[in-house]
Scaffold this motif. Structure first.
Motif, PDB file in Angstrom:
ATOM      1  N   ARG A  40      17.145   2.932  -5.558  1.00  0.00           N
ATOM      2  CA  ARG A  40      18.025   2.098  -4.741  1.00  0.00           C
ATOM      3  C   ARG A  40      17.364   1.795  -3.386  1.00  0.00           C
ATOM      4  NH1 ARG A  40      21.210   6.563  -6.212  1.00  0.00           N
ATOM      5  NH2 ARG A  40      21.414   7.148  -4.021  1.00  0.00           N
ATOM      6  N   LYS A  41      17.856   0.773  -2.707  1.00  0.00           N
ATOM      7  CA  LYS A  41      17.284   0.345  -1.427  1.00  0.00           C
ATOM      8  C   LYS A  41      17.211   1.482  -0.417  1.00  0.00           C
ATOM      9  CE  LYS A  41      17.531  -3.066   2.217  1.00  0.00           C
ATOM     10  NZ  LYS A  41      18.167  -4.240   2.759  1.00  0.00           N
ATOM     11  N   GLY A  48       8.778  -0.717   2.164  1.00  0.00           N
ATOM     12  CA  GLY A  48       9.507  -1.325   1.063  1.00  0.00           C
ATOM     13  C   GLY A  48       9.236  -0.687  -0.290  1.00  0.00           C
ATOM     14  N   ILE A  49       8.613   0.492  -0.274  1.00  0.00           N
ATOM     15  CA  ILE A  49       8.396   1.227  -1.527  1.00  0.00           C
ATOM     16  C   ILE A  49       9.189   2.531  -1.455  1.00  0.00           C
ATOM     17  CG2 ILE A  49       6.152   0.194  -2.022  1.00  0.00           C
ATOM     18  CD1 ILE A  49       4.816   2.701  -0.916  1.00  0.00           C
ATOM     19  N   ALA A  50       9.429   3.116  -2.599  1.00  0.00           N
ATOM     20  CA  ALA A  50      10.210   4.354  -2.635  1.00  0.00           C
ATOM     21  C   ALA A  50       9.505   5.439  -1.838  1.00  0.00           C
ATOM     22  CB  ALA A  50      10.422   4.802  -4.070  1.00  0.00           C
ATOM     23  N   HIS A  51      10.287   6.156  -1.062  1.00  0.00           N
ATOM     24  CA  HIS A  51       9.776   7.316  -0.334  1.00  0.00           C
ATOM     25  C   HIS A  51       9.224   8.305  -1.361  1.00  0.00           C
ATOM     26  CE1 HIS A  51       9.819  11.044   1.937  1.00  0.00           C
ATOM     27  NE2 HIS A  51       9.879  10.309   3.040  1.00  0.00           N
ATOM     28  N   ARG A  88       9.236   0.819  -6.616  1.00  0.00           N
ATOM     29  CA  ARG A  88       9.974  -0.178  -5.841  1.00  0.00           C
ATOM     30  C   ARG A  88      11.476  -0.154  -6.170  1.00  0.00           C
ATOM     31  NH1 ARG A  88       5.982  -2.309  -3.194  1.00  0.00           N
ATOM     32  NH2 ARG A  88       3.979  -2.639  -4.163  1.00  0.00           N
ATOM     33  N   ILE A  89      12.245  -0.846  -5.339  1.00  0.00           N
ATOM     34  CA  ILE A  89      13.691  -0.978  -5.553  1.00  0.00           C
ATOM     35  C   ILE A  89      13.932  -1.510  -6.967  1.00  0.00           C
ATOM     36  CG2 ILE A  89      15.797  -2.176  -4.826  1.00  0.00           C
ATOM     37  CD1 ILE A  89      14.539  -2.366  -2.020  1.00  0.00           C
ATOM     38  N   ASP A  90      14.918  -0.954  -7.625  1.00  0.00           N
ATOM     39  CA  ASP A  90      15.362  -1.309  -8.976  1.00  0.00           C
ATOM     40  C   ASP A  90      14.444  -0.789 -10.084  1.00  0.00           C
ATOM     41  OD1 ASP A  90      17.723  -2.523  -8.124  1.00  0.00           O
ATOM     42  OD2 ASP A  90      16.755  -4.477  -7.906  1.00  0.00           O
TER      43      ASP A  90
END
Length: 136
Positions: A40-41, A48-51, A88-90
Protein backbone atom coordinates in the motif's frame (compact mmCIF):
# COMPACT_ATOMS: atom_id res chain seq x y z
CA UNK A 1 -0.70 -31.92 18.86
CA UNK A 2 -2.14 -29.15 16.73
CA UNK A 3 -1.45 -29.02 13.01
CA UNK A 4 0.80 -26.34 11.54
CA UNK A 5 -2.24 -24.61 10.07
CA UNK A 6 -4.11 -24.63 13.41
CA UNK A 7 -1.12 -23.06 15.15
CA UNK A 8 -0.76 -20.47 12.37
CA UNK A 9 -4.44 -19.51 12.61
CA UNK A 10 -4.09 -19.02 16.38
CA UNK A 11 -0.90 -16.99 15.93
CA UNK A 12 -2.51 -14.83 13.24
CA UNK A 13 -5.56 -14.12 15.41
CA UNK A 14 -3.23 -12.45 17.94
CA UNK A 15 -0.80 -10.83 15.45
CA UNK A 16 -1.84 -7.19 15.05
CA UNK A 17 1.22 -6.29 12.95
CA UNK A 18 0.74 -9.05 10.36
CA UNK A 19 -2.92 -8.04 10.17
CA UNK A 20 -1.92 -4.39 9.63
CA UNK A 21 0.38 -5.49 6.82
CA UNK A 22 -2.58 -7.27 5.23
CA UNK A 23 -0.88 -10.66 5.29
CA UNK A 24 -2.95 -13.63 4.17
CA UNK A 25 -2.00 -17.17 5.12
CA UNK A 26 -2.08 -19.16 1.88
CA UNK A 27 -0.56 -22.36 3.25
CA UNK A 28 1.21 -23.44 6.42
CA UNK A 29 2.65 -26.91 6.78
CA UNK A 30 5.14 -28.46 9.13
CA UNK A 31 8.31 -26.40 8.65
CA UNK A 32 6.92 -24.35 5.76
CA UNK A 33 4.66 -21.44 4.96
CA UNK A 34 3.34 -19.42 2.06
CA UNK A 35 2.02 -15.92 2.76
CA UNK A 36 0.80 -13.09 0.57
CA UNK A 37 0.25 -9.33 0.92
CA UNK A 38 -0.33 -6.25 -1.22
CA UNK A 39 1.89 -3.18 -0.92
CA UNK A 40 0.00 0.00 0.00
CA UNK A 41 1.03 3.65 -0.46
CA UNK A 42 1.73 4.15 3.25
CA UNK A 43 4.36 1.38 3.00
CA UNK A 44 6.56 3.35 0.59
CA UNK A 45 9.54 5.56 1.25
CA UNK A 46 10.56 8.95 -0.23
CA UNK A 47 11.66 7.25 -3.47
CA UNK A 48 8.20 5.80 -4.12
CA UNK A 49 9.31 2.22 -3.50
CA UNK A 50 8.38 -0.03 -0.60
CA UNK A 51 10.39 0.56 2.55
CA UNK A 52 12.82 -2.33 3.05
CA UNK A 53 11.12 -3.05 6.35
CA UNK A 54 7.99 -4.15 4.50
CA UNK A 55 9.61 -7.11 2.72
CA UNK A 56 11.59 -7.81 5.88
CA UNK A 57 8.41 -7.88 7.98
CA UNK A 58 6.67 -10.19 5.50
CA UNK A 59 9.67 -12.54 5.55
CA UNK A 60 9.89 -12.42 9.35
CA UNK A 61 6.21 -13.35 9.65
CA UNK A 62 6.68 -16.17 7.13
CA UNK A 63 9.62 -17.43 9.22
CA UNK A 64 7.54 -17.31 12.39
CA UNK A 65 4.61 -19.26 10.93
CA UNK A 66 6.90 -21.99 9.52
CA UNK A 67 9.15 -22.27 12.59
CA UNK A 68 6.25 -22.47 15.03
CA UNK A 69 4.35 -25.07 12.99
CA UNK A 70 5.76 -27.96 15.05
CA UNK A 71 3.96 -26.81 18.18
CA UNK A 72 6.95 -25.56 20.18
CA UNK A 73 7.52 -21.85 20.55
CA UNK A 74 10.32 -20.74 18.21
CA UNK A 75 11.84 -17.24 18.27
CA UNK A 76 14.28 -15.71 15.81
CA UNK A 77 17.83 -15.17 16.99
CA UNK A 78 19.47 -14.12 13.72
CA UNK A 79 18.09 -12.93 10.40
CA UNK A 80 19.36 -11.35 7.20
CA UNK A 81 17.74 -10.12 4.01
CA UNK A 82 18.88 -9.23 0.52
CA UNK A 83 16.65 -6.80 -1.39
CA UNK A 84 17.02 -7.78 -5.04
CA UNK A 85 14.34 -5.89 -6.99
CA UNK A 86 12.43 -2.71 -6.04
CA UNK A 87 8.91 -3.25 -4.72
CA UNK A 88 6.21 -0.74 -5.66
CA UNK A 89 2.68 0.27 -4.65
CA UNK A 90 0.10 -2.40 -5.56
CA UNK A 91 2.71 -5.16 -5.92
CA UNK A 92 1.37 -8.49 -4.67
CA UNK A 93 4.12 -10.16 -2.67
CA UNK A 94 4.27 -13.89 -1.95
CA UNK A 95 6.67 -15.26 0.66
CA UNK A 96 7.61 -18.94 0.44
CA UNK A 97 9.42 -20.45 3.44
CA UNK A 98 11.54 -23.60 3.36
CA UNK A 99 13.19 -25.33 6.28
CA UNK A 100 16.92 -25.80 5.68
CA UNK A 101 17.88 -27.61 8.89
CA UNK A 102 16.43 -28.38 12.31
CA UNK A 103 17.78 -29.74 15.59
CA UNK A 104 16.16 -29.91 19.02
CA UNK A 105 17.15 -26.30 19.78
CA UNK A 106 17.90 -24.52 16.49
CA UNK A 107 16.41 -24.37 13.01
CA UNK A 108 17.35 -22.48 9.86
CA UNK A 109 14.86 -21.27 7.26
CA UNK A 110 15.01 -19.52 3.90
CA UNK A 111 12.25 -17.23 2.68
CA UNK A 112 11.96 -16.21 -0.97
CA UNK A 113 9.69 -13.27 -1.76
CA UNK A 114 8.25 -12.92 -5.25
CA UNK A 115 6.09 -10.24 -6.84
CA UNK A 116 2.98 -10.85 -8.96
CA UNK A 117 5.20 -11.36 -12.03
CA UNK A 118 6.98 -14.23 -10.21
CA UNK A 119 10.15 -12.12 -9.99
CA UNK A 120 12.31 -12.66 -6.91
CA UNK A 121 12.35 -9.36 -5.01
CA UNK A 122 14.02 -10.44 -1.75
CA UNK A 123 15.77 -13.39 -0.15
CA UNK A 124 15.76 -13.87 3.62
CA UNK A 125 17.50 -16.33 5.91
CA UNK A 126 16.54 -16.81 9.54
CA UNK A 127 17.73 -18.89 12.47
CA UNK A 128 15.34 -19.64 15.32
CA UNK A 129 15.78 -20.91 18.87
CA UNK A 130 13.24 -23.59 19.78
CA UNK A 131 11.89 -23.37 23.31
CA UNK A 132 10.42 -26.31 25.24
CA UNK A 133 7.11 -24.50 25.73
CA UNK A 134 4.25 -25.66 23.52
CA UNK A 135 1.60 -23.63 21.74
CA UNK A 136 -1.75 -24.47 23.28
Amino acid sequence: MSSGNDIAQKMMSQDAFSKWLGIELLKVGIGSSKLQMKVRKEMTNGFGIAHGGITYALADSALAFAANSYGNIAVSIETQISHITPVRIDDELTAVTTEVSKTAKLAVYEVSIFNQKDILVAHFKGTVYIKKDLHK
